[in-house]
Design an enzyme around this catalytic site. Structure first.
Site, PDB file in Angstrom:
ATOM      1  N   TYR A 157       0.858  -1.190   0.000  1.00  9.46           N
ATOM      2  CA  TYR A 157       0.000   0.000   0.000  1.00  9.46           C
ATOM      3  C   TYR A 157       0.888   1.231   0.000  1.00  9.46           C
ATOM      4  CZ  TYR A 157      -3.442   3.450   1.595  1.00  9.46           C
ATOM      5  OH  TYR A 157      -4.262   4.546   1.713  1.00  9.46           O
ATOM      6  N   ASP A 256       9.390   3.012  -0.368  1.00 11.54           N
ATOM      7  CA  ASP A 256       8.355   3.648   0.451  1.00 11.54           C
ATOM      8  C   ASP A 256       8.625   3.305   1.917  1.00 11.54           C
ATOM      9  OD1 ASP A 256       6.109   4.493   1.799  1.00 11.54           O
ATOM     10  OD2 ASP A 256       4.670   3.685   0.344  1.00 11.54           O
ATOM     11  N   LYS A 288       4.197   9.193   8.701  1.00  5.38           N
ATOM     12  CA  LYS A 288       3.966   8.591  10.023  1.00  5.38           C
ATOM     13  C   LYS A 288       4.919   9.123  11.117  1.00  5.38           C
ATOM     14  CE  LYS A 288       1.055   4.978   8.331  1.00  5.38           C
ATOM     15  NZ  LYS A 288       1.108   4.380   7.016  1.00  5.38           N
TER      16      LYS A 288
HETATM   17  C1  LIG Z   1       0.431   4.805   5.660  1.00  9.25           C
HETATM   18  C2  LIG Z   1       1.183   4.541   4.413  1.00  9.25           C
HETATM   19  C3  LIG Z   1       1.061   5.379   3.285  1.00  9.25           C
HETATM   20  C4  LIG Z   1       0.060   6.488   3.210  1.00  9.25           C
HETATM   21  O1  LIG Z   1       0.267   7.470   4.148  1.00  9.25           O
HETATM   22  P1  LIG Z   1      -0.958   8.470   4.524  1.00  9.25           P
HETATM   23  O2  LIG Z   1      -0.329   9.479   5.404  1.00  9.25           O
HETATM   24  O3  LIG Z   1      -1.981   7.610   5.189  1.00  9.25           O
HETATM   25  O4  LIG Z   1      -1.464   9.035   3.236  1.00  9.25           O
HETATM   26  C5  LIG Z   1       1.902   5.152   2.216  1.00  9.25           C
HETATM   27  N1  LIG Z   1       2.778   4.132   2.214  1.00  9.25           N
HETATM   28  C6  LIG Z   1       2.899   3.293   3.265  1.00  9.25           C
HETATM   29  C7  LIG Z   1       3.908   2.196   3.223  1.00  9.25           C
HETATM   30  C8  LIG Z   1       2.092   3.454   4.379  1.00  9.25           C
HETATM   31  O5  LIG Z   1       2.185   2.590   5.399  1.00  9.25           O
END
Ligand SMILES: *Cc1c(COP(=O)(O)O)cnc(C)c1O
Length: 454
Positions: A157, A256, A288
């Site tokens: 994701y 990511d 995060k």
């Molecule tokens: C949480 C997450 C996102 C998206 O971040 P948001 O601040 O919720 O838009 C993207 N990539 C990874 C790996 C994530 O865990």
């Protein structure tokens, strides 16, 4: 509510959820599904989502006065626990000076320096969410390479970016090198036609995709260590293989680290693999933890790639609240407090708790696999032996067993992620008392799980 409930009382005598239920009903009238992010609705586990009123350290208190040890930690950001006094003081001081100017400020420079100082990126641009970070990184990769195709892995994701909301469907082909179909209505087929979805940890699939379409691929984007299909870590050398394959074909490797960055180590997942193996991603996304509980995220990487970004270069990207002084202050305070001792403590607490979970499930005869990626871990309720290495295997777990386990834990004051496909997170505030509270809840929850195993 002035009354306080000791955690022991909560465990023995679960309170009502009437107030949460009332708020959820009210929320439904004005918000689709009653929530502002779908997983909060408890659809995967059923029951009433708990409306939280406050948090302190490892504990959350809901609007009915129930207390929980929090193993979600706001889906990762709360590395130091809730309401950390030094983060709060820094934020209060920042707020007292004003909350947004739409001009450059000092704290955003300091946060960028902290990120550049810890990670393999040479420059960063700050944004407000992980979604924005990956969306912008992909635009930049396309602008830099002059190519359109994006490669991603099933089960990874990257936020709700149109081109990345692609699934290969249940009949996931081993080598899927045609464009993917959208994973949701509202995404034009054209947006995902330029996205190739491959099975995670599958080198052959990556080789086949690059052999056939390598000259069209702008970038490969991957979770540095996936935590959004449950925890499915990269097999040893997999990220290095991805970085090398991208380089050989003139594509960018986008790591990511929105979830793993500043969480699994001071340097994120890269600190656990790339730093030792001697490779660097071309672009990295963060979010995060770096926001310290506020909306702040970033993407960064090679200076020659980042210089393509507006206003230096032609690739446009902007944000009214990007680098917000309150959010960057919270993030900076969090990163400064995230010492080596914090990571050592998180690692040992995660190792202890994940093995306690495994032992209790084994004792109760519940088939399962516990998987860890650094200090993130999760449980798959599956009787298939061996590690879960991709989304197809993750999807074969019995989510009904998780549901029973989840509610038994919740009733005993432990807040787990309300979905079997999520990582469990600890914080530096998870002390012996909090961890013992979780361990005490395990036998009954393992029994509840055993009762529904098919
Ligand atoms: C949480 C997450 C996102 C998206 O971040 P948001 O601040 O919720 O838009 C993207 N990539 C990874 C790996 C994530 O865990």
């Amino acid at each position: 509510m002035s009354e306080t409930v000791s955690p022991d009382q909560t465990r023995l005598n679960p309170r009502t959820t009437a107030a949460s239920a009332d708020w959820f009903e009210r929320a439904h009238r004005v918000t689709p599904g009653g929530v502002n992010s779908p997983v909060r609705a408890f659809n995967a586990v059923g029951g009433t989502p708990r409306f939280m009123a406050s948090g302190k350290g490892a504990w959350l208190t809901d609007v009915d006065g129930n207390e929980y040890v929090d193993l979600v930690c706001s889906w990762g950001p709360m590395l130091l626990g809730h309401a950390h006094p030094e983060v709060q003081a820094a934020v209060a001081e920042a707020v007292s000076r004003g909350t947004s100017y739409g001009t450059p400020t000092r704290s955003e420079v300091e946060l960028a320096e902290a990120i550049v100082g810890r990670t393999p990126v040479e420059q960063v641009r700050l944004v407000s969410s992980g979604t924005e970070a990956t969306m912008s990184a992909i635009r930049l990769a396309r602008g830099f390479t002059g190519r359109d195709l994006v490669v991603k892995f099933a089960g990874c994701y990257h936020g709700h970016v149109d081109s990345l909301l692609a699934e290969a469907g249940s009949g996931l082909a081993t080598h899927r090198i045609q464009g993917a179909v959208p994973g949701t209505p509202g995404v034009p087929a054209a947006s995902t036609a330029a996205t190739l979805v491959l099975p995670y940890n599958d080198r052959e699939a990556v080789e086949a995709a690059f052999a056939e379409r390598g000259s069209e691929i702008a970038c490969l984007v991957t979770e540095a260590s996936p935590g959004n299909m449950g925890v499915v870590p990269p097999e040893p050398g997999f990220n290095q293989f991805l970085a090398e394959t991208c380089r050989a074909h003139g594509a960018l490797f986008v790591s990511d680290e929105v979830m793993t960055g500043f969480r699994v180590s001071r340097q994120g997942q890269w600190g656990l693999d790339g730093a030792h193996e001697g490779w660097r991603p071309d672009l990295v996304t963060f979010g995060k933890v770096m926001g310290g509980g506020f909306p702040a995220a970033a993407f960064g990487g090679r200076a020659d790639v980042m210089s393509m970004l507006s206003p230096d270069g032609p690739v446009y990207q902007a944000g009214t609240l990007s680098g917000n002084p309150v959010a960057t202050t919270a993030g900076l305070a969090t990163l400064r407090l995230a010492t080596d001792e914090v990571y050592a403590q998180l690692d040992s607490a995660a190792a202890m708790l994940s093995s306690a979970v495994g032992e209790e499930l084994t004792r109760a005869g519940v088939p399962h696999v516990v998987q860890a990626g650094g200090n993130m871990f999760s449980v798959f309720f599956t009787s298939n032996p061996g590690p879960v290495r991709d989304y197809a295997a993750a999807a074969r777990q019995d989510t009904g067993v998780y549901k029973a386990f989840f509610h038994a834990m919740l009733d005993r004051g432990v807040y787990l992620p309300p979905s079997a496909f999520e990582a469990w997170f600890l914080s530096a505030a998870h002390d012996e008392r909090a961890l013992q509270h979780v361990i005490d809840a395990l036998p009954a929850a393992a029994q509840a799980a055993a009762a529904v195993v098919a």
